[in-house]
Design an enzyme around this catalytic site. Structure first.
Site, mmCIF file in Angstrom:
data_model
loop_
_atom_site.group_PDB
_atom_site.id
_atom_site.type_symbol
_atom_site.label_atom_id
_atom_site.label_comp_id
_atom_site.label_asym_id
_atom_site.label_seq_id
_atom_site.Cartn_x
_atom_site.Cartn_y
_atom_site.Cartn_z
ATOM 1 N N ARG A 73 0.845 -1.190 0.000
ATOM 2 C CA ARG A 73 0.000 0.000 0.000
ATOM 3 C C ARG A 73 0.882 1.243 0.000
ATOM 4 O O ARG A 73 1.732 1.418 0.890
ATOM 5 C CB ARG A 73 -0.925 0.016 1.219
ATOM 6 C CG ARG A 73 -1.771 1.299 1.330
ATOM 7 C CD ARG A 73 -2.763 1.213 2.494
ATOM 8 N NE ARG A 73 -3.479 2.470 2.677
ATOM 9 C CZ ARG A 73 -4.541 2.852 1.979
ATOM 10 N NH1 ARG A 73 -5.017 2.061 1.033
ATOM 11 N NH2 ARG A 73 -5.140 4.005 2.200
ATOM 12 N N GLU A 173 -6.565 -4.845 -6.620
ATOM 13 C CA GLU A 173 -6.840 -4.370 -5.263
ATOM 14 C C GLU A 173 -7.407 -5.459 -4.354
ATOM 15 O O GLU A 173 -8.318 -6.191 -4.720
ATOM 16 C CB GLU A 173 -7.829 -3.202 -5.338
ATOM 17 C CG GLU A 173 -8.138 -2.550 -4.002
ATOM 18 C CD GLU A 173 -9.015 -1.322 -4.157
ATOM 19 O OE1 GLU A 173 -9.450 -0.791 -3.124
ATOM 20 O OE2 GLU A 173 -9.265 -0.894 -5.307
#
EC number: 2.-.-.-
Length: 207
Positions: A73, A173
């Protein structure tokens, strides 16, 4: 449905068929209500709404699956501020659903070019919510009226559906429910040839 980037345009063409949409919709409805699908759809944009995170958290906790061993991330300035003084062994929470990616390039791009933080979270976990897979199914199940057509669509290709799928496939994702993370190491690393050095926080989910 797991989609390769090379297959996106062909799938978008297939998805113009009402029969194809209906078959995909039946598949999606086996997992998600219409409301839940709406919540997941909204996550294609920035997830800034606190109520959205509350509903999203309830959804993804029901559908956690085995995830890649390592997720990344690229963090925002607010998250960087949250963790800047923390040391190895300390615990923190963002109090929101966090998005990670299997793509190191994607994480570095967000950190370097969008947030300007040059800071990465590297998460080791065995379960997460595969947002990329589920939202791809929802996009493919949606009627043509959900998408804009452009004058360039000479072959009848729904470009907005295609654009959405392209974005999802590239970002790869995964989501982690609201919770706590423990910092296991902090380092400076050159993670990708396209970028400079990043500050890297290795983290794990605290059960």
């Amino acid at each position: 449905m797991i989609i390769n980037l090379a297959d996106v345009e062909q799938l978008s063409i297939k998805a113009e068929s009402v029969d194809f949409q209906y078959d995909m919709y039946k598949k999606v409805c086996e997992k998600f209500t219409d409301f839940e699908q709406s919540v997941l759809w909204q996550c294609m944009e920035a997830k800034k709404n606190e109520a959205l995170h509350k509903h999203l958290n309830e959804i993804i906790k029901k559908h956690l699956t085995k995830s890649p061993y390592q997720l990344y991330r690229g963090i925002s300035k607010s998250t960087k501020e949250l963790i800047k003084d923390l040391q190895v062994g300390e615990v923190f929470s963002t109090n929101r659903v966090d998005s990670f990616t299997t793509s190191l390039h994607t994480a570095c791009s967000f950190s370097y070019a969008e947030y300007f933080t040059e800071t990465i979270l590297r998460l080791k976990t065995d379960k997460a919510f595969n947002y990329s897979d589920h939202i791809s199914d929802i996009i493919l199940s949606s009627p043509n009226t959900e998408f804009k057509y452009t004058y360039e669509d000479t072959d009848g290709l729904d470009s907005e559906r295609t654009d959405n799928l392209m974005m999802i496939v590239r970002e790869q994702e995964w989501m982690i429910p609201i919770g706590k993370y423990k910092i296991t190491s902090i380092s400076k690393e050159k993670l990708h040839d396209s970028f400079g050095t990043f500050k890297v926080y290795d983290i794990e989910v605290v059960e």
